[in-house]
Design an enzyme around this catalytic site. Structure first.
Site, mmCIF file in Angstrom:
data_model
loop_
_atom_site.group_PDB
_atom_site.id
_atom_site.type_symbol
_atom_site.label_atom_id
_atom_site.label_comp_id
_atom_site.label_asym_id
_atom_site.label_seq_id
_atom_site.Cartn_x
_atom_site.Cartn_y
_atom_site.Cartn_z
ATOM 1 N N LYS A 1 -9.445 13.828 4.058
ATOM 2 C CA LYS A 1 -8.570 12.654 4.063
ATOM 3 C C LYS A 1 -7.609 12.826 5.223
ATOM 4 O O LYS A 1 -7.574 13.894 5.843
ATOM 5 C CB LYS A 1 -7.790 12.531 2.750
ATOM 6 C CG LYS A 1 -7.145 13.848 2.289
ATOM 7 C CD LYS A 1 -6.449 13.726 0.940
ATOM 8 C CE LYS A 1 -7.382 13.677 -0.239
ATOM 9 N NZ LYS A 1 -7.332 12.424 -0.967
ATOM 10 N N ARG A 2 -6.831 11.802 5.548
ATOM 11 C CA ARG A 2 -5.820 11.963 6.583
ATOM 12 C C ARG A 2 -4.956 13.193 6.274
ATOM 13 O O ARG A 2 -4.691 13.499 5.105
ATOM 14 C CB ARG A 2 -4.936 10.709 6.657
ATOM 15 C CG ARG A 2 -5.655 9.503 7.231
ATOM 16 C CD ARG A 2 -6.027 9.735 8.665
ATOM 17 N NE ARG A 2 -4.834 9.781 9.470
ATOM 18 C CZ ARG A 2 -4.601 9.024 10.537
ATOM 19 N NH1 ARG A 2 -5.518 8.173 10.950
ATOM 20 N NH2 ARG A 2 -3.494 9.128 11.215
ATOM 21 N N HIS B 1 0.794 -1.235 0.000
ATOM 22 C CA HIS B 1 0.000 0.000 0.000
ATOM 23 C C HIS B 1 0.813 1.265 0.000
ATOM 24 O O HIS B 1 0.250 2.357 0.025
ATOM 25 C CB HIS B 1 -0.925 0.041 1.221
ATOM 26 C CG HIS B 1 -2.126 -0.840 1.108
ATOM 27 N ND1 HIS B 1 -3.293 -0.441 0.495
ATOM 28 C CD2 HIS B 1 -2.341 -2.103 1.506
ATOM 29 C CE1 HIS B 1 -4.179 -1.426 0.545
ATOM 30 N NE2 HIS B 1 -3.624 -2.446 1.154
ATOM 31 N N LYS C 1 -14.945 7.797 -4.749
ATOM 32 C CA LYS C 1 -16.258 8.067 -4.151
ATOM 33 C C LYS C 1 -16.808 9.405 -4.654
ATOM 34 O O LYS C 1 -17.987 9.527 -4.981
ATOM 35 C CB LYS C 1 -16.145 8.115 -2.626
ATOM 36 C CG LYS C 1 -15.596 6.853 -1.978
ATOM 37 C CD LYS C 1 -15.203 7.133 -0.518
ATOM 38 C CE LYS C 1 -14.375 6.024 0.086
ATOM 39 N NZ LYS C 1 -13.707 6.428 1.345
HETATM 40 C C1 LIG Z 1 -12.411 6.613 1.640
HETATM 41 C C2 LIG Z 1 -11.919 7.008 2.957
HETATM 42 C C3 LIG Z 1 -10.548 7.243 3.168
HETATM 43 C C4 LIG Z 1 -9.531 7.199 2.054
HETATM 44 O O1 LIG Z 1 -9.387 8.516 1.550
HETATM 45 P P1 LIG Z 1 -8.211 8.967 0.590
HETATM 46 O O2 LIG Z 1 -8.556 10.361 0.248
HETATM 47 O O3 LIG Z 1 -8.254 8.068 -0.591
HETATM 48 O O4 LIG Z 1 -6.955 8.861 1.363
HETATM 49 C C5 LIG Z 1 -10.135 7.602 4.426
HETATM 50 N N1 LIG Z 1 -11.007 7.727 5.453
HETATM 51 C C6 LIG Z 1 -12.324 7.525 5.283
HETATM 52 C C7 LIG Z 1 -13.230 7.702 6.447
HETATM 53 C C8 LIG Z 1 -12.827 7.151 4.045
HETATM 54 O O5 LIG Z 1 -14.137 6.936 3.898
#
Ligand SMILES: *Cc1c(COP(=O)(O)O)cnc(C)c1O
Length: 817
Positions: free
Chosen positions: A550-551, A358, A662
């Site tokens: 996101k994080r 990953h 998404k």
């Molecule tokens: C989809 C999702 C992620 C992944 O997000 P990225 O932007 O692809 O890093 C992280 N946290 C939650 C709660 C998600 O639903």
């Protein structure tokens, strides 16, 4: 009474019975939580009925079983997921309404199961749902953390971590299985025995053993196609209380062993992308792996009686290196416990195991000090040395003597105080090593696993991530789903992957675009209400909702977005009469508790937000919100309301991303770099329907060789210089003017993530966004085409590829209807 009325009546009766006999309340005295519990339990009865049928079916088919091992499952809420997949959502809503309780309110009571940090854990949850939908005989294995990911509070603009207590009110979805328990050992020593045939066998006498107790959560596929099991392990002490010590008055000492053992399943490790470096984390990894492998071998022997056919019946998928010790534990179980010859055991192990990588970030590649491994898992270290010796011998036998190469592919890193490299271990012990997007897989072959890939060129393969459309389209966006069913027929619910593309002609229809835009408008209003409730801030739903959730991580470049925000703010102030396109910048995300720079970025976002939102001269043309406590449920509210999706990582550093998928599925346009799965999204959605900017991975690598000093770049951009200058001078932090000096200077002199280098390109792409927004026909045509062309990014497609290429299990034909 017709059929649906009688279903509603029956469901209502069931809810009332649960409320009375399981919760112990009557309707007059029930709190919302009591209603939630009664409804969940009534729903669970339906789940269990399907679960029984599905288990019997799987046993009859006797298919190869897939075991998905993951330290993280970021599940979110399950009530609506289960109701919706069972086709009972409308029934439940009606039944609750007749009881004078609003389902919409009750569903919010459920705490998120946040047993994961971010994308990796969410992927595991999407995969579980897809595997049930595709009727694969699959089991998930993880840890039942008592405290999931921390709850984020924002205090004075700073992140504060609070303990997540998702189990405080019980968990209606899980079943404790006290009879399913395994011993997991730690420490101690190894003794050798001479066997009757003269061979030598080893046996490990752990100093300490912990019991792993199973908790099973059913995972319901779409239309109840199948119900699989997510088995989470809880750590219990062998002996709960040392009664002699307790009676002697040592009340704390008497429970010390219990506390030590149970700490293994106490908390989710609070970082997804930095080297853990803590003994407890290794204990967690081994705990999960040992319990799961013992369990799956027990099942295999019960069903098949013989371990020689293990790879024909069992596929073990390792989600990242976190469970990589599985390679060694499987060898130990086969050789030490089941007396299988070493060479044969190795064949069985490699043929049964596959590994998903990953990340390419060197600091995130796990490795464990040899000394720690020796103390905690002495027999495993012996096995690692043996695997390594055979591996290196085999290379020498092939006349490979290049010292650099041998050091690079060794399981032991000799340069950093002797460490076991879990990435190399997973690679050697697996027949398949997959990346999670085309670009990431290519870079994997060229960088982290370059040497191993050359030695084993058949092993590396790509499986581009996907997301489950049941949750990320049907559940989160009922308005759009309704519109899609109107336009495409109910078939879109069964096979969105192939049906969505039929929406393309609608992109040209003004009436359809209007309806599509109206759904977005309603979703934006819902988000605006949430923000107003939380912070009192009023959002203009006419504005572009520009979202980065996101994080928080430097490579994901929230800073680039914040610099754009400041530059836009300054531009509006300097030239207030231009017809600026109104924007709402929305941020959310957690920072690892120990990641100081990321926490400072959160503070900066909040400082900028306070300043801009309080400045009347921008006349509401620009608003900035940081919504606290990003989790699955918050994502579910924000994503359908987004117009613009920020996917702006430094190229080459985001393995895939899944939030990008998404958003695009729900029709947000992406502004992004050619990184991770953005590249494939661009190919499929059409580059005219996204805003791609910035350096490619190749250009980033070249720029890094030139050095990370950005003086020239900044001098060439007045806008960037002014934005950095304002932040550095304390314009957004008058209470502590020097707060961001270090942060800005790092961007100037050591810009590892190319924030400055990509700024002008990003600014220009943002102006293209404005332009498109001002031509609504073009904007909404692109939006519709995003939805229409994202079908390929379904996790059903991803899982079908794993099944075909890696696990070699057939995907049963779907019976439609
Ligand atoms: C989809 C999702 C992620 C992944 O997000 P990225 O932007 O692809 O890093 C992280 N946290 C939650 C709660 C998600 O639903």
């Amino acid at each position: 009474m017709n059929e649906s009325e009688s279903t509603v009546e029956a469901f209502k009766a069931s809810i009332l019975a649960k409320l009375r006999y399981a919760v112990g309340k009557d309707p007059e005295n029930a709190f919302d939580h009591d209603w939630f519990e009664a409804l969940a339990l009534a729903t669970r009865d339906h789940v269990v009925d399907r679960w029984e049928e599905a288990s019997a079916q799987l046993a009859r088919q006797d298919d190869k079983r897939v075991y998905y091992l993951s330290l993280e499952f970021l599940i979110g809420r399950l009530l609506v997921d289960n109701l919706s997949n069972l086709g009972l959502l409308d029934v439940a809503r009606q039944a609750m309404a007749e009881l004078n309780v609003e389902l919409e309110r009750i569903r919010q009571i459920e705490p998120d199961a946040a047993l994961g940090n971010g994308g990796l854990g969410r992927l595991a949850a999407c995969f579980m749902e897809s595997m049930a939908t595709l009727r694969l005989a699959a089991h998930g294995y993880g840890i039942r953390y008592e405290h999931g990911l921390f709850r984020q509070a924002i205090i004075d603009g700073w992140q504060a971590e609070q303990t997540e207590t998702w189990l405080d009110f019980g968990n209606p979805w899980e079943f404790e299985r006290p009879e399913v328990a395994y011993r997991v050992g730690f420490g101690g020593g190894v003794t050798s025995h001479v066997q009757e045939d003269g061979g030598i066998s080893q046996s490990w006498q752990p100093q300490e053993t912990v019991r792993a107790i199973a908790y099973d959560t059913p995972v319901v596929g779409w239309r109840g196609a199948s119900v699989n099991t997510l088995r989470l392990w809880r750590a219990r002490a062998e002996e709960n209380l040392q009664l002699d010590r307790f009676n002697a008055g040592d009340h704390f000492g008497a429970v010390a062993g219990e506390v030590r053992a149970e700490s293994i399943s106490r908390v989710l490790y609070p970082a997804d992308d930095t080297e853990a470096g803590q003994e407890l984390r290794l204990r967690q990894e081994y705990f999960l792996v040992s319990a799961s492998l013992q369990d799956l071998l027990e099942r295999h022997l019960r069903l098949h009686g013989d371990l020689q056919n293990l790879p024909q019946q069992v596929a073990i998928q390792l989600n990242d290196t976190h469970p990589a010790i599985a390679v060694v534990e499987l060898m130990r179980l086969l050789v030490d416990q089941h007396q299988i010859q070493w060479a044969r055991a190795w064949e069985l192990t490699v043929a049964s195991t596959a590994y998903t990588n990953h990340t390419l970030l060197p600091e995130a590649l796990e490795s464990w000090p040899v000394a720690l491994m020796e103390r905690l898992l002495p027999r495993h270290l012996q096995i690692i040395y043996l695997i390594n010796a055979e591996h290196i011998d085999a290379l020498r036998a092939k006349d490979i003597h290049d010292f650099r190469l041998l050091r690079a592919v060794s399981l032991i890193d000799e340069d950093n105080g002797r460490r076991v490299r879990m990435g190399n271990l997973a690679f050697l012990g697996a027949h398949s090593i997959n990346g999670v997007s085309a670009l990431h897989t290519r870079l994997m072959r060229d960088t982290v696993f370059r040497d191993l890939h050359r030695l084993y060129p058949q092993r590396v393969n790509n499986k581009t991530n996907g997301v489950t459309f049941r949750r990320w389209l049907f559940q989160v966006n009922p308005l759009l789903t309704h519109l899609l069913v109107d336009a495409l027929g109910p078939e879109v619910l069964e096979s969105p992957q192939t049906t969505l593309e039929k929406l393309q002609p609608q992109a040209e229809q003004v009436a359809f675009r209007d309806e599509y835009a109206l759904c977005r408008r309603r979703n934006k209003e819902a988000l605006a209400q949430l923000v107003q409730r939380q912070s009192g801030l009023l959002l203009d739903t006419e504005a572009i909702f520009d979202v980065q959730i996101k994080r928080i991580h430097e490579y994901k470049r929230q800073l680039l977005n914040l610099l754009h925000t400041v530059a836009l703010y300054q531009a509006i102030r300097n030239d207030p009469t231009t017809d600026w396109v109104p924007r709402v910048k929305i941020f959310a995300g957690k920072a690892a508790a120990s990641y100081r720079q990321a926490k400072l970025i959160i503070k900066l976002a909040n400082d900028i937000s306070r300043t801009i939102n309080g400045d009347p001269t921008v006349r509401g043309l620009l608003k900035v919100v940081f919504i606290p406590n990003y989790n699955v449920s918050l994502a579910e509210t924000i994503i359908p309301a987004a117009d613009l999706s920020e996917q702006i990582s430094t190229a080459g550093l985001e393995a895939s991303g899944t939030s990008n998928m998404k958003f695009a599925l729900n029709g947000a346009l992406t502004i992004g770099t050619l990184d991770g799965a953005n590249v494939e999204m661009c190919e499929r959605v059409g580059e005219e329907n996204l805003f791609i900017f910035g350096m490619t991975a190749q250009q980033v690598a070249a720029r890094q060789r030139l050095g990370l000093e950005m003086g020239d770049v900044v001098a060439d951009s007045e806008r960037l210089e002014a934005a950095l200058g304002a932040i550095r001078a304390g314009v957004f932090s008058p209470d502590d003017p020097a707060r961001y000096v270090g942060l800005v200077d790092a961007l100037l002199y050591d810009d590892r993530f190319m924030v400055c280098a990509d700024f002008e390109a990003y600014w220009a792409a943002q102006r293209q966004v404005d332009k498109r927004w001002q031509t609504p026909n073009d904007w909404w045509r692109s939006a519709v085409l995003n939805t229409a062309r994202m079908g390929w990014f379904s996790s059903d497609r991803t899982i079908s590829e794993y099944a075909r290429d890696i696990w070699q299990v057939p995907v049963p034909a779907r019976d439609k209807g």
